[in-house]
Design a protein around this motif. Structure first.
Motif, mmCIF file in Angstrom:
data_model
loop_
_atom_site.group_PDB
_atom_site.id
_atom_site.type_symbol
_atom_site.label_atom_id
_atom_site.label_comp_id
_atom_site.label_asym_id
_atom_site.label_seq_id
_atom_site.Cartn_x
_atom_site.Cartn_y
_atom_site.Cartn_z
ATOM 1 N N SER A 44 -17.098 -0.732 1.499
ATOM 2 C CA SER A 44 -16.210 -1.830 1.094
ATOM 3 C C SER A 44 -16.997 -2.954 0.421
ATOM 4 N N ASP A 93 -6.138 -4.781 -2.804
ATOM 5 C CA ASP A 93 -6.213 -3.989 -1.570
ATOM 6 C C ASP A 93 -4.843 -3.426 -1.232
ATOM 7 N N TYR A 134 -7.631 -0.563 -4.329
ATOM 8 C CA TYR A 134 -8.591 -0.138 -3.306
ATOM 9 C C TYR A 134 -7.884 0.168 -1.993
ATOM 10 N N ASP A 136 -8.918 1.253 1.812
ATOM 11 C CA ASP A 136 -9.890 1.559 2.859
ATOM 12 C C ASP A 136 -9.230 2.504 3.864
ATOM 13 N N SER A 178 -11.960 4.721 0.271
ATOM 14 C CA SER A 178 -13.114 4.930 1.138
ATOM 15 C C SER A 178 -12.611 5.369 2.502
#
Length: 335
Positions: A44, A93, A134, A136, A178
């Protein structure tokens, strides 16, 4: 006040991860980056650092999809001005618990109740247009959100048909995900949408770990001095990315390189043709970043492990791992 992210150029090691992110900045059409690995390996951190590194984009003031021109801004946005300004490349995000309405957009309830107007409230996909989205722990994403992302990634357009609304807008972004493989695998359909995939591990070299500690400590205890040095280093990378973007259309691709791409993917047994296309685009971006005007076999060799390792079928008789299998096949086919 927004905290300044750790500089991209200050990240120690993790060369494959940094290279993959730089290549998607050179050519967003590569299709995104998947970073899988241990906790605490800077996944991150690298994404936040990339956001600060990327060159700004030109966008119409107030346009919810970051359109470059007034004509490209959708009618439902009701943007009257044609003035543009420079904004940081969006890096948005997508939280694991995000609802479908928050992702794609929905009816603006406040305007409906207070003014009696039926208006659209844009979601995360609108904000990510022309930038990065993104996720996570992408392997823990709910299935219905995965299906939404697959549809948008395929078409480059977000379509909302609900509550009397019929909305369309561009949603072209680079997907960065990720995760920790110990917490579950990624659905094959979504896995295939990522252009590049890298595995990151905690460094085993004592000197490298010491350097990580030193830089992180300097970032927190001597911030101004640390940033003065690495801001310059980040600027060098940014200039190389901009130069590579200009050089990219001029890269020559000999026919024997196309033959190598096809032969390599056949030897690996990768499904479909997305492997060849991604390998070619990533190799071109690598050549442009290295200021080369002709694509060579060496570029293919360098980029093949991160462009193809996640496209292999499982082989229960081979315990070597997908990256090792790609490297082994590359050595055999492109000897």
């Amino acid at each position: 006040m927004t905290k300044t992210p750790f500089p991209f150029s200050a990240i120690v090691g993790q060369e494959d991860m940094k290279q993959a992110m730089i290549l998607t900045a050179v050519d967003p059409g590569i299709g995104g980056v998947l970073v899988f690995g241990d906790r605490g390996t800077g996944k991150s951190t690298a994404v936040r650092a990339l956001a600060a590194l990327l060159p700004p984009i030109t966008a119409v003031q107030g346009c919810p999809i970051n359109a470059e021109t007034h004509d490209a801004c959708p009618d439902w946005a009701n943007i009257e001005t044609k003035k543009t300004h420079k904004i940081p490349t969006p890096v948005i995000d997508l939280p694991l618990g995000a609802t479908e309405d928050r992702v794609v957009g929905a009816l603006d309830i406040e305007r409906a109740l207070t003014r009696g107007e039926k208006a659209f409230e844009p979601g995360l996909l609108a904000r990510a247009n022309r930038g990065y989205l993104y996720i996570d722990e992408v392997n823990l994403l709910e299935d219905h959100i995965v299906d939404l992302l697959l549809d948008v990634a395929q078409s480059g357009e977000n379509v909302v048909e609900r509550e009397g609304l019929s909305i369309r807008h561009p949603a072209r972004f680079v997907l960065v995900g990720s995760g920790n493989p110990e917490e579950g695998e990624l659905r094959p359909q979504l896995l295939d949408r990522f252009g590049l995939s890298v595995e990151v591990r905690s460094p085993n070299d004592v000197a490298e770990r010491i350097e990580v500690i030193k830089r992180r400590d300097a970032f927190e205890s001597d911030f101004d001095t640390f940033m003065a040095h690495y801001t310059k280093e980040d600027a060098k990378i940014r200039r190389k990315i901009l130069a590579a973007r200009k050089l990219l259309p001029q890269i020559e691709t000999p026919d024997d390189i196309l033959h190598d791409c096809a032969e390599l993917c056949i030897a690996l047994g990768s499904d479909g043709l997305r492997g060849e296309l991604t390998l070619l685009r990533a190799a071109r971006a690598l050549a442009a970043y290295g200021k080369k005007t002709t694509l060579t076999r060496q570029h293919l060799k360098q980029i093949a492990p991160i462009a193809l390792s996640h496209r292999l079928r499982r082989d229960p008789l081979d315990e070597a791992g997908s990256t090792t299998r790609v490297t082994r096949t590359v050595d055999a086919v492109l000897a």
